[in-house]
Design an enzyme around this catalytic site. Sequence first.
Site, short mmCIF file in Angstrom:
data_model
loop_
_atom_site.label_atom_id
_atom_site.label_comp_id
_atom_site.label_asym_id
_atom_site.label_seq_id
_atom_site.Cartn_x
_atom_site.Cartn_y
_atom_site.Cartn_z
N GLU A 143 16.81 23.25 35.01
CA GLU A 143 16.47 22.69 33.71
C GLU A 143 16.67 21.18 33.61
OE1 GLU A 143 15.06 24.01 31.07
OE2 GLU A 143 14.85 25.98 32.01
N THR A 144 17.83 20.68 34.01
CA THR A 144 18.15 19.26 33.73
C THR A 144 18.86 18.54 34.88
OG1 THR A 144 20.28 19.82 32.71
CG2 THR A 144 18.35 19.75 31.25
#
Length: 362
Positions: free
Chosen positions: A147-148
Amino acid sequence: MRRRDLNFLPLALAALELTSPVSAWAQGKRSPNRSRAEAAPIYYAGRADAMDLADQIAIRNRLDRMWVRDMIGQARFLTNVPRLMLPRGGGGGGRRRNWQAYRQRFVEPIRINAGAEFWRTHAATLSRAERDFGVPPEIVVGIIGVETIYGRIMGNFRVIDALATLSFDFPLEHPRADQRIAYFRGELESFLTAASRQGDSPLDPLGSYAGAMGMPQFMPSSIDKYAVDYDGNGHIDLAGSPVDAIGSVANYFKGYGWQAGQPSFFPASVDETNPLMPTLLAPDIVPSFSADSISAAGVELPPVAKRYGGLLALIELQNGSAPTTFVAGTQNFYVITRYNWSSFYAMSVLDLGQEVKAALSL
């Protein structure tokens, strides 16, 4: 959630055909005296549909009507966001997707090394989350990494701008526009309601172009349902507290039915010319077949899969012009796709988690 392929999240929406300046801008029109780069921000304060929704949100949630109107009114139309919601063209006509190419975007040295550092730093919290929620560290680490990159890239869009844009100016040409606008309006409502009750300003949080926030890229409704104050400081902070992020991801998976101690998939082999392939692939990622029934249909499984006991889904991972990879997904594989409705996404999470786990011993 990332970002991301929006085929799930239960992600859905639509836009109304309006004659306001925002709708005109979304259709590619702009002031003849300004370039797009120089154009003044367009706010939703003058939009009747935006103010109508503000009133509805206030009534349903017993919020101050003028406050909700003011917050939505200060949301800015993001000119580049609507087109990001459109399906990426060119995939039809029999073109095969490429799992290996997709995998290389996420299972790569930067994420693996950052994941190993994240795991070492938060090993105690990851172990606690496994005890509390039954979700192994490699799954949580895989999610946050995909995700990040462990908080390195969390998005720089104002969340209220993204949610308002997608609530009121979602592209009409999207095949599921009506569902999408309903979804994003619900997220806008969740976002404003939570901010009001917590005394936070909804004008401050940053996130993805879809309104997802923090290290795990939770949408507002997911924050409301699954986010936890895992560091015990009295405040949930998915952007600044890795501990809260870890606990919240694990709680999310538990909430969607993660089965502790069970595998996510098994290797599978099947002849692509098998006449039963349409039947086998029809359920997509939804576990629908017993090991005996899928084996009888011509899918080869390892003995351990036959002892699993739960239902399975035949997962097709196309590799472009190379032979397709198949796996038999379990309930836990399906749970990972509740984060993002994509078998490629789920396999990337699983593979990244395993690669990070292996790197810890190097």
